[in-house]
Every structure is written in C-alpha cells, then in structure tokens.
Design a protein around this motif. Structure first.
Motif, PDB file in Angstrom:
ATOM      1  N   SER A 106       0.831  -1.203   0.000  1.00  0.00           N
ATOM      2  CA  SER A 106       0.000   0.000   0.000  1.00  0.00           C
ATOM      3  C   SER A 106       0.866   1.253   0.000  1.00  0.00           C
ATOM      4  CB  SER A 106      -0.956   0.002   1.191  1.00  0.00           C
ATOM      5  OG  SER A 106      -0.252   0.253   2.376  1.00  0.00           O
ATOM      6  N   LEU A 107       2.098   1.149   0.507  1.00  0.00           N
ATOM      7  CA  LEU A 107       3.018   2.285   0.456  1.00  0.00           C
ATOM      8  C   LEU A 107       3.865   2.244  -0.817  1.00  0.00           C
ATOM      9  CD1 LEU A 107       4.131   2.194   4.181  1.00  0.00           C
ATOM     10  CD2 LEU A 107       2.883   4.053   3.085  1.00  0.00           C
ATOM     11  N   ASN A 108       3.571   1.260  -1.666  1.00  0.00           N
ATOM     12  CA  ASN A 108       4.274   1.146  -2.938  1.00  0.00           C
ATOM     13  C   ASN A 108       5.767   0.898  -2.771  1.00  0.00           C
ATOM     14  OD1 ASN A 108       4.185   0.912  -5.626  1.00  0.00           O
ATOM     15  ND2 ASN A 108       3.943   3.100  -6.073  1.00  0.00           N
ATOM     16  N   VAL A 109       6.105   0.032  -1.823  1.00  0.00           N
ATOM     17  CA  VAL A 109       7.505  -0.295  -1.579  1.00  0.00           C
ATOM     18  C   VAL A 109       7.732  -1.753  -1.962  1.00  0.00           C
ATOM     19  CG1 VAL A 109       9.265  -0.565   0.199  1.00  0.00           C
ATOM     20  CG2 VAL A 109       7.702   1.374   0.281  1.00  0.00           C
ATOM     21  N   ALA A 110       8.745  -2.021  -2.765  1.00  0.00           N
ATOM     22  CA  ALA A 110       8.997  -3.394  -3.192  1.00  0.00           C
ATOM     23  C   ALA A 110       9.794  -4.140  -2.122  1.00  0.00           C
ATOM     24  CB  ALA A 110       9.720  -3.426  -4.528  1.00  0.00           C
ATOM     25  N   GLY A 111      11.068  -3.798  -1.981  1.00  0.00           N
ATOM     26  CA  GLY A 111      11.849  -4.348  -0.881  1.00  0.00           C
ATOM     27  C   GLY A 111      12.605  -5.616  -1.187  1.00  0.00           C
ATOM     28  N   SER A 112      12.025  -6.550  -1.926  1.00  0.00           N
ATOM     29  CA  SER A 112      12.709  -7.815  -2.148  1.00  0.00           C
ATOM     30  C   SER A 112      13.970  -7.612  -2.977  1.00  0.00           C
ATOM     31  CB  SER A 112      11.798  -8.793  -2.871  1.00  0.00           C
ATOM     32  OG  SER A 112      12.568  -9.908  -3.277  1.00  0.00           O
ATOM     33  N   PRO A 113      15.047  -8.305  -2.585  1.00  0.00           N
ATOM     34  CA  PRO A 113      16.281  -8.177  -3.364  1.00  0.00           C
ATOM     35  C   PRO A 113      16.143  -8.759  -4.778  1.00  0.00           C
ATOM     36  CG  PRO A 113      16.579  -9.688  -1.506  1.00  0.00           C
ATOM     37  CD  PRO A 113      15.221  -9.121  -1.379  1.00  0.00           C
ATOM     38  N   ILE A 114      15.184  -9.622  -4.971  1.00  0.00           N
ATOM     39  CA  ILE A 114      15.022 -10.252  -6.281  1.00  0.00           C
ATOM     40  C   ILE A 114      13.746  -9.727  -6.908  1.00  0.00           C
ATOM     41  CG2 ILE A 114      14.818 -12.453  -7.501  1.00  0.00           C
ATOM     42  CD1 ILE A 114      17.387 -12.228  -5.895  1.00  0.00           C
ATOM     43  N   SER A 115      13.862  -8.865  -7.915  1.00  0.00           N
ATOM     44  CA  SER A 115      12.620  -8.392  -8.513  1.00  0.00           C
ATOM     45  C   SER A 115      12.457  -8.903  -9.935  1.00  0.00           C
ATOM     46  CB  SER A 115      12.526  -6.869  -8.465  1.00  0.00           C
ATOM     47  OG  SER A 115      13.665  -6.314  -9.018  1.00  0.00           O
ATOM     48  N   ILE A 116      11.861 -10.049 -10.040  1.00  0.00           N
ATOM     49  CA  ILE A 116      11.385 -10.544 -11.336  1.00  0.00           C
ATOM     50  C   ILE A 116       9.904 -10.828 -11.100  1.00  0.00           C
ATOM     51  CG2 ILE A 116      13.578 -11.461 -12.129  1.00  0.00           C
ATOM     52  CD1 ILE A 116      12.688 -14.238 -11.294  1.00  0.00           C
ATOM     53  N   ASN A 117       9.240 -11.470 -11.986  1.00  0.00           N
ATOM     54  CA  ASN A 117       7.885 -11.902 -11.676  1.00  0.00           C
ATOM     55  C   ASN A 117       7.687 -13.269 -12.310  1.00  0.00           C
ATOM     56  OD1 ASN A 117       5.300 -11.913 -10.669  1.00  0.00           O
ATOM     57  ND2 ASN A 117       4.442 -10.895 -12.467  1.00  0.00           N
ATOM     58  N   ILE A 118       7.077 -14.159 -11.558  1.00  0.00           N
ATOM     59  CA  ILE A 118       6.766 -15.477 -12.103  1.00  0.00           C
ATOM     60  C   ILE A 118       5.283 -15.711 -11.877  1.00  0.00           C
ATOM     61  CG2 ILE A 118       7.255 -17.941 -12.008  1.00  0.00           C
ATOM     62  CD1 ILE A 118      10.024 -17.262 -10.948  1.00  0.00           C
ATOM     63  N   ASP A 119       4.541 -15.659 -12.954  1.00  0.00           N
ATOM     64  CA  ASP A 119       3.090 -15.803 -12.824  1.00  0.00           C
ATOM     65  C   ASP A 119       2.554 -16.562 -14.038  1.00  0.00           C
ATOM     66  OD1 ASP A 119       0.601 -15.584 -11.759  1.00  0.00           O
ATOM     67  OD2 ASP A 119       0.671 -13.408 -11.513  1.00  0.00           O
ATOM     68  N   TYR A 120       1.354 -17.084 -13.873  1.00  0.00           N
ATOM     69  CA  TYR A 120       0.765 -17.887 -14.940  1.00  0.00           C
ATOM     70  C   TYR A 120       0.598 -17.081 -16.218  1.00  0.00           C
ATOM     71  CZ  TYR A 120      -0.364 -21.385 -11.453  1.00  0.00           C
ATOM     72  OH  TYR A 120      -0.290 -22.344 -10.480  1.00  0.00           O
ATOM     73  N   TYR A 121       0.699 -17.779 -17.354  1.00  0.00           N
ATOM     74  CA  TYR A 121       0.555 -17.123 -18.649  1.00  0.00           C
ATOM     75  C   TYR A 121      -0.777 -16.392 -18.746  1.00  0.00           C
ATOM     76  CZ  TYR A 121       0.151 -16.476 -23.658  1.00  0.00           C
ATOM     77  OH  TYR A 121      -0.021 -15.914 -24.887  1.00  0.00           O
ATOM     78  N   ASP A 122      -1.846 -17.033 -18.256  1.00  0.00           N
ATOM     79  CA  ASP A 122      -3.182 -16.452 -18.373  1.00  0.00           C
ATOM     80  C   ASP A 122      -3.564 -15.724 -17.087  1.00  0.00           C
ATOM     81  OD1 ASP A 122      -3.268 -18.672 -16.817  1.00  0.00           O
ATOM     82  OD2 ASP A 122      -5.023 -19.570 -17.759  1.00  0.00           O
ATOM     83  N   ALA A 123      -2.538 -15.205 -16.377  1.00  0.00           N
ATOM     84  CA  ALA A 123      -2.784 -14.649 -15.040  1.00  0.00           C
ATOM     85  C   ALA A 123      -3.930 -13.648 -14.994  1.00  0.00           C
ATOM     86  CB  ALA A 123      -1.511 -14.006 -14.508  1.00  0.00           C
ATOM     87  N   PHE A 124      -4.082 -12.852 -16.048  1.00  0.00           N
ATOM     88  CA  PHE A 124      -5.044 -11.767 -15.907  1.00  0.00           C
ATOM     89  C   PHE A 124      -6.499 -12.220 -15.985  1.00  0.00           C
ATOM     90  CE2 PHE A 124      -5.013 -11.294 -20.570  1.00  0.00           C
ATOM     91  CZ  PHE A 124      -6.309 -10.920 -20.834  1.00  0.00           C
ATOM     92  N   TYR A 125      -6.748 -13.382 -16.576  1.00  0.00           N
ATOM     93  CA  TYR A 125      -8.138 -13.849 -16.558  1.00  0.00           C
ATOM     94  C   TYR A 125      -8.308 -15.220 -15.911  1.00  0.00           C
ATOM     95  CZ  TYR A 125      -6.550 -16.057 -20.950  1.00  0.00           C
ATOM     96  OH  TYR A 125      -5.848 -16.749 -21.886  1.00  0.00           O
ATOM     97  N   ARG A 126      -7.205 -15.753 -15.369  1.00  0.00           N
ATOM     98  CA  ARG A 126      -7.216 -17.092 -14.817  1.00  0.00           C
ATOM     99  C   ARG A 126      -8.276 -17.274 -13.720  1.00  0.00           C
ATOM    100  NH1 ARG A 126      -3.504 -21.070 -14.658  1.00  0.00           N
ATOM    101  NH2 ARG A 126      -3.552 -22.449 -12.861  1.00  0.00           N
ATOM    102  N   ASN A 127      -8.292 -16.335 -12.776  1.00  0.00           N
ATOM    103  CA  ASN A 127      -9.142 -16.522 -11.607  1.00  0.00           C
ATOM    104  C   ASN A 127     -10.376 -15.632 -11.602  1.00  0.00           C
ATOM    105  OD1 ASN A 127      -7.447 -18.463 -10.529  1.00  0.00           O
ATOM    106  ND2 ASN A 127      -6.091 -16.880  -9.699  1.00  0.00           N
ATOM    107  N   VAL A 128     -10.704 -15.109 -12.786  1.00  0.00           N
ATOM    108  CA  VAL A 128     -11.769 -14.114 -12.793  1.00  0.00           C
ATOM    109  C   VAL A 128     -13.129 -14.704 -12.413  1.00  0.00           C
ATOM    110  CG1 VAL A 128     -12.235 -14.296 -15.273  1.00  0.00           C
ATOM    111  CG2 VAL A 128     -12.709 -12.168 -14.078  1.00  0.00           C
ATOM    112  N   ASP A 129     -13.373 -15.982 -12.782  1.00  0.00           N
ATOM    113  CA  ASP A 129     -14.650 -16.598 -12.442  1.00  0.00           C
ATOM    114  C   ASP A 129     -14.796 -16.782 -10.941  1.00  0.00           C
ATOM    115  OD1 ASP A 129     -15.403 -16.662 -15.050  1.00  0.00           O
ATOM    116  OD2 ASP A 129     -14.717 -18.719 -15.402  1.00  0.00           O
TER     117      ASP A 129
END
Lengths: 296, 570
Positions: free
Chosen positions: B417-440
């Motif tokens: 919420s304060l927009n702070v990342a912090g982690s020393p490793i900043s990549i992202n690993i998420d599902y290919y269809d992440a944006f609509y995967r869980n919408v239902d």
C-alpha cells in the motif's frame, strides 16, 4: 608580471566556466574512440573490439544517408538565408520608427519567442496549424480544403523555416540595430540636404554602413549548415515527414540512443564535428578577409 | 609566464584523465564466499532439495538489486528498514535462514543495466542478480560466469513454480536454456491478451447501435459516431478510431494499435512468424498485409480513423478519448486505465470493451509477446546455487498462495500500500493467463460474499476494492475513476477475454542478429513511412509491393536468412 595578482582574480572568475567545460565537453571527448569500435556497453571502451573505419563505411552505405545529409543542408541553408534577410529588414524598419517607446515595445515583443523552448512552441505551432486550428479555419472561409501542414512533405520544410525565423528574428535583428547606431548621423544630414529621400538614404547610407556586419554574421553562420536545429525538428516532426525533415541529429538520436547503436551514433556525430570545424576555420579566414574580423 | 601556464594546464588535464581512468577500473575485487557447506549432512541435503526448507546455518549471499525507495516507509512502523533488513529479507531469513548483502543497488532501467554491465566487465558479479536482457545472459554464459541451474530447478523449485512455467508450454524455460542446461530463472511475461476494442456505450445507446462483432459492425458504429455526433462535439468534429502514429500495429499488447484488423487478414506485422513450412518470415512483408492495409486506408478515407493521426502525441491521443472527441480505440485489456479520466470530465461517459472485430467463425487471433525479458542468474562458484530456486519459490509461490499468518500478510500489505517493493530479487513469475485465470472465482466470490475459494493472498485485497466499487455503484455514490478502471479491466474485460474464442500465433524469434544493428533502423523507418503514407492516402496501396521489394533489397533478405540460421542453431 607586475599585475599578476589582479589576473589571479580573473582566473578565479573564469574557473567555474572552465571546470564546467572540462567536465562536460573535454572529458566526454575521449568517448570519440567509440566511433572506431564496435562498442558494447557491457564490455566498456577498454573491452570493445576495434573495427577501424567500419562505422564510417557503413554510414555511407545507409540508404538514407544521402537524404539525411540533403535534408540537413537544405533546411539549414534556408533558415540562414531567410533568417538573415528577415532580421535585416526588420532592423531597418524598426530603425525608421521615431517614437522611442513604440520602438522599444516592438523590439521586446519580437524578442520574446526567443526565450521559449521548442518543447512549448511546438505544441503552439501544432495547434495553430492543425485541422481545427485558426489557419485552416481562415482557409475554410475562402472555400479551401483544410491542409494538414505538419504532416505534409510539401509543407513541412517551409513550416520549419517559417517558425524558426519567427522565433529567432527578434534576436537576430538586435545585432543589426546595434550597428545601425554606429552609422555617422552626419551622413544622413548631408544626404537630406542634397535632397535624398528616406528610401534613398536607406539604400545609399544605411545598407552600405551595415554591410560589414551582414557579411560577418553570415560568414559566422556558415558552420551552421550542418546544424538544422534538433530541438525544433524533434519536437515538430512525425514519421510521415521523415522524407523531408529527417536530419543528421534526429537520425543520430534515433539510431544512437533509441536503437542503442552507440558506435554508429558517435561516428556520425564525429563526422559532423569534423565538417563543422573545417567550416568554422574557413569562416574565420573568410571573415578576416572580408571584414577584417577574426574569432581566433 | 605563458609557458608555465601551459605546462600547468597539461598537468591538470593529465591528472584529470588519470583520475577518470582509475575511477573506471578500480573495482572491488573481493569475493565474499559463503560458509562452506557439508553436503553429507542430512539437514543440508534436505535444505538443498526442498523449496521451503531452512538451511541449518545462515547462508549469506550478495546480490545486485533494483533500489527500493525505503523513504516511503517513513512514519510507518518499518521506517528503519533498508535493503538488507526489510519485510522481504526478514521473511527470507525466517523461512530459509538466508541473509543478503548488497553488492550494488541501482534504480530500475538504464542505471541498473549499467551496473550489471560494470559488474560483468570487472568479472566480479554478485552471487545472485537479475540481468535485463537475453544478450547479457548469453554473454555471461559464453564467458562461463554463471552457474548451471538445471538441478536446482528440477530438485528445488516448488511444484507451483514449475506449473507456472509449464503454462507457457516450455517457451520461457527454453529461453534460459543453453546446450540443454538451464542457466537462469527467467521472468515470465504474462499474456497481454488479444486486442480489445473500446467503445463509448452511452453513444451507442443514444444511437440505438448493437454490440459489434464483425468488421462491418465496427465500421458501422464508428461511422455513426462520426456522422451523428452523439457526444455533441459539433457537426464534423467527432473523430474516428484513435491510432498510434509510431506503432500502427505490431506491438504485443500495444496501445491504440490496429493489431486486430491486421490479424483479421492473417497479417502479423513486425513479427517473425513461421510461414507454415518451418521457415521464419517477417510478418510486415507478407502478401496478407496488402488487403489489411488497403482496408485501413479505406477507413481513413471515410473518416473512420483520426485524420491527424500522424501528428498526434501520446497526450493528444489520451485527451481525444477522455474529452469525448473520439469514442473508439483499439487497445488492450487494461485500456480502461487510459480513459479513466473521462468519468471525471463527464459522469455519463461509459466505456465498454469488445473482443472485435471477429472473423467469420467468431474468433480473434492475437500474436503472443516475448515470453521472457529478464533473468535471475547465480554466480559460478557460489556454494548454494539452489538458493535462486528457493527464493523464487518462496516469493512467487509460498508468499502468494500458502502464507496464512495474518501478521506477516499485514506487513506485506502495508508494504504494497506504500508502494515499496523491498525484495532483493525483482522478477515476476506468474501464470501465462494470469489476468483472466481466476476471474470466475472472483466473480463468484463477489456474488456470494464467500471468499474462501480465492487462492491468492492478493486476491483478498482486490476483492475488497471490487466489493466497494460494486456497492458504490449500486448506491449511486459518485464513482472513483480508478476503482472503475480496475474493475472494468480486471473483472469485466478479463472475463470477456476468458469467454471469447481467442487464437494465438506465436512468433518464433525475438532476438537480434548480426546485421540487425546496422540495417534494422533503416528498415523500421521504411516500414513506418509505408504504413502512414498508405493509410493517409499519400500513396496508393500498390506502394506496398514496392516497399516489399526495397525492404528485401536494403537488408531484409539478409536479416531473414540470419534469423533462420539463429533459430536452427539454437
């Protein structure tokens, strides 16, 4: 030797400027070696391989290179020619105004655009010449179809010259106004006694009196033929007018920085600088010959 | 006097030069090795082969990382946090018993890339770091500077992490594989989804227009917008489709881009695609382009495309849409964020999304983007290469899906919420269809109020904001434009995409070849001029044939050959 102490103060005053120059102009000059390398940032200058004149050879093979050089020179020459003429004419007109406050007022008003950056002016220009802008509205009253000036290869160069002159002629005319004051008023008196009218006075006294300045300023402008004005063009152009408006600087920007071809960008910049310095030296010689003035 | 000054000057210059050179070459050459580990010890073996098992002794690792703005935390309970002691590093320490030290820190982008380059030049890379592009990864591999992570990935990465990579059908891991060895943990670039047509629904309702499906429907709606002026701009002042001038099409997830119209004709501009016989060809010079661009030029002629597209800037385009000058643009699923401000200017403005124009079978074809853009690597010689797999498993699996401790979750929620990342490793690993995967699941939760099925920890906070948005809408409270944009993209458009018939074309090449640096800028410029000149009617569509010929002649042919060589040699 006696006034060494006094000089020290002057040197001290000069120092900030010199340090600035060293840091931002001289030290970066070592980067010129990139032009002779296949520069890869990860390897740095010491680690990148040397390729001799390959970058320069390639530069001449670029199918656009002719077009880019031609654009640069055509735009720059037009700007110099039109800019000089307009500045002179304006200075002469202003000189004829006898009401002092009106003269000062005019001078200030036309001087103002010179202080605005192209980033701002570009937006203004774009709006004035857009489809919905005032220029097309006026054309519409005469039943002329709207013209998209800024996206037309027929118009774009004229727009560049026009807006550049509009921005700069106030500044340009100052130097002519200054040298007008050095014309001997006695000459005008004598001429009017001989029955010369205002126009004749202008033609036979003012213009000849101004000639050395005109020659000098024009010669000093010579090195600018490879500098067609990056700020202006970069802010005004769009892909549709690359054909008539893509100049060396905008090309170097796109290729060198956007596409990260540092070596090629440096090579083009270096070539430009070399031609630039030749022009400066010959302009200096020319100015010395014509007007007995030297820059160095 | 003069001579003396000259000499002083040269001495000053020479010393300045010397300083600058020393400054470049004097890098820190010390290696901080981690504790020697005993490979026979069962506790160590377990730590090395399980994703979430803690090491018996603290493992220290140096890292090159993106700088985090910890100043944002001032005033919060975490205000003393820093790069080596923050919510993430404490979490890593707590769960895995590992502690990071900072080798270098830099802001995202060019700064960071330069630090990575410098680390590579000096031959002194941190134990773990993220490299920003494929070329750098390749360079590290060829210079034998990074560790083989094949075993680490196979034995130590969590099942969900592997499942996520599998959702890309091997494309991502392959990208980080050299000679059969996995050399990095790659970032995943989630699907950008198909092109989405955004239209002003309130205008459509006013004119009694049906939802669009085919190209004709789309043209009809835009034509009605332009002719009938439902927005009250004055006759002839309404503008058609807003289109980007520098990327008319060909960018995955591109904004204001005509990808959908091109793909309708089977054209995939700017993509290296398989021509069906195993050869890679450049999409922009294929014959399918011509009918597509003819169609677009025709639309321009009819006024269905912004007449001034060539001179518009990004701000102009946004302003045209938010101010109601135009009511249509082809974009991506998060296009609602582009026009979020229109609600502020006009509370009646209602944008809706369509997967259109569709082909006859009701499908829309999209080309996929570059699946991976950055890579987490481990220094060769680092004693615990599996640490990379453990950290990403913890960060992108455990923390997101399995962590249930409310205090821990609150800390991370506060951080985000304060927009702070912090982690020393900043990549992202998420599902290919992440944006609509869980919408239902989300929609169901919103309907029933039962949040037990939400799998991700982030989903809960998203749920709360959507819930509030829906309640506000029901109660007629003035809509917050950001809440609207979020719901419209992540729920409405995401479920629309999920229900639509989407076909995918995967480009076969994303990298660079030997001739590209020299010839590509010219070819790109040529291509861009071709689009704009044909669309704006400066040239007839027949000029396309001429473009193809000169494209091939000016280096396109050579580059196509190189691309095919690069693909076969991989």
């Amino acid at each position: 030797m006696k006034n060494k102490k006094d000089q020290r103060a002057f040197h001290l005053m000069l120092a900030p400027g010199m340090i600035f120059l060293i840091i931002f102009s001289f030290i970066p000059m070592f980067g010129i070696v990139m032009a002779f390398q296949n520069y890869i940032p990860a390897k740095g200058i010491s680690g990148s391989s040397w390729v001799g004149l390959d970058n320069f050879k390639f530069m001449l093979q670029i199918p656009d290179s002719k077009q880019i050089f031609a654009n640069t020179i055509v735009i720059a020459v037009w700007k110099i020619v039109v800019g000089t003429i307009v500045s002179i004419v304006f200075a002469l007109l202003l000189n004829e105004i006898r009401v002092k406050t009106a003269k000062k007022f005019m001078q200030t008003v036309v001087y103002l655009p010179n202080f605005l950056s192209w980033a701002i002016l570009a937006t203004v220009v774009m709006n004035i010449f857009s489809y919905e802008g005032p220029v097309n509205a006026v054309l519409g009253w005469f039943g002329i179809d709207p013209v998209l000036f800024m996206a037309s290869n027929d118009w774009f160069r004229s727009m560049l010259v026009f807006t550049d002159v509009w921005k700069g002629f106030g500044y340009g005319s100052i130097i002519y106004l200054a040298s007008l004051t050095s014309v001997d008023p006695g000459l005008y008196e004598a001429a009017s006694i001989d029955g010369a009218n205002r126009f004749k006075q202008l033609w036979y006294i003012t213009l000849p009196g101004l000639m050395p300045t005109i020659l000098l300023v024009t010669t000093l402008n010579l090195p600018n033929v490879l500098n067609a004005g990056f700020d202006q063009i970069f802010n005004l152009y769009n892909p549709l007018v690359y054909e008539t408006a893509d100049i060396i600087d905008t090309y170097v920007y796109r290729v060198g920085l956007v596409e990260r071809q540092y070596s090629l960008g440096t090579a083009v910049g270096l070539l430009r600088s070399v031609v630039g310095i030749i022009l400066i030296l010959s302009a200096n010689k020319l100015a010395q010959k014509l007007t007995d003035y030297r820059i160095f | 006097m003069l001579l003396k000054t000259k000499r002083t000057c040269s001495v000053v210059l020479a010393s300045l030069l010397a300083i600058s050179i020393v400054g470049c070459s004097s890098a820190d050459n010390t290696n901080n090795n981690t504790a020697v580990t005993n490979s026979d010890d069962p506790a160590w073996v377990e730590a090395k082969t399980t994703p979430f098992g803690a090491y018996p002794d603290t493992v220290t690792y140096s890292v090159g990382q993106m700088a985090t703005k910890f100043t944002q935390l001032s005033g919060s309970p975490y205000e003393k946090d820093n790069a080596t002691n923050n919510a993430w590093t404490r979490y890593f320490k707590d769960k895995l018993n590992v502690q990071n030290t900072t080798k270098f820190e830099a802001n995202d982008g060019t700064d960071y890339n330069q630090k990575v380059s410098m680390a590579i030049v000096s031959g002194d890379i941190p134990d773990l770091m993220v490299v920003p592009d494929y070329a750098t990864l390749q360079q590290l591999y060829e210079n034998d500077l990074i560790a083989d992570l094949t075993d680490a990935y196979k034995n130590t990465a969590s099942d969900r992490i592997k499942e996520i990579y599998d959702s890309y059908g091997g494309r991502v891991i392959d990208n980080a594989t050299f000679d059969g060895k996995i050399m990095a943990i790659p970032t995943t670039e989630i699907s950008h989804g198909p092109g989405i047509l955004w239209l002003r629904k309130d205008w459509m309702d006013k004119l009694g227009l049906e939802d669009p499906k085919s190209m004709q429907d789309v043209e009809h709606i835009i034509a009605q917008f332009v002719e009938k002026d439902p927005g009250g701009n004055g006759a002839g002042k309404t503008i058609g489709l807003v289109v980007d001038n520098e990327n008319v099409a060909g960018v995955s997830g591109g904004q204001y881009s005509l990808n959908n119209i091109f793909s309708l004709y089977g054209a995939y501009p700017k993509q290296w695609i398989d021509n069906g016989s195993g050869q890679a060809v450049y999409g922009s010079v294929q014959p399918e382009m011509k009918p597509a661009i003819t169609k677009i030029a025709d639309m321009y002629k009819k006024g269905l495309i912004d007449r001034q597209l060539a001179v518009r800037t990004g701000d102009d385009r946004k302003a045209l849409l938010t101010s109601g000058k135009s009511g249509s643009f082809l974009d991506n699923w998060w296009g609602s964020w582009t026009v979020a401000d229109s609600i502020k200017l006009n509370p009646d403005a209602k944008w809706v999304s369509y997967v259109a124009p569709q082909s006859e079978d009701g499908s829309v074809t999209m080309f996929t983007g570059n699946p991976s853009s950055s890579y987490l690597v481990v220094r060769k010689g680092f004693a615990n290469p599996e640490l990379a797999a453990k950290i990403v498993s913890l960060q992108y699996d455990y923390q997101r899906y399995q962590e249930k401790d409310p205090a821990t979750l609150k800390t991370f929620a506060d951080y985000s919420s304060l927009n702070v990342a912090g982690s020393p490793i900043s990549i992202n690993i998420d599902y290919y269809d992440a944006f609509y995967r869980n919408v239902d699941i989300m929609k169901e939760a919103l309907a029933t109020g039962d949040t037990s099925k939400l799998t991700m920890n982030n989903d809960i906070s998203a749920y709360n904001s959507y819930k509030k948005y829906l309640e506000d809408e029901k109660n007629g409270v003035k809509m917050d434009s950001n809440a609207w944009a979020g719901y419209e993209s992540s729920i409405t458009t995401a479920s629309l995409v999920k229900e639509s018939n989407i076909k995918e074309v995967s480009p076969v090449f994303f990298g660079s070849t030997r001739s590209m640096p020299l010839k590509w800028p010219t070819l790109t410029k040529m291509e861009l001029e071709m689009y704009l000149k044909i669309i704006t009617g400066d040239q007839t569509p027949d000029a396309f044939d001429q473009f193809v010929a000169s494209w091939n002649k000016t280096g396109g042919e050579v580059i196509t050959k190189e691309v095919n060589e690069a693909i076969t040699s991989k």
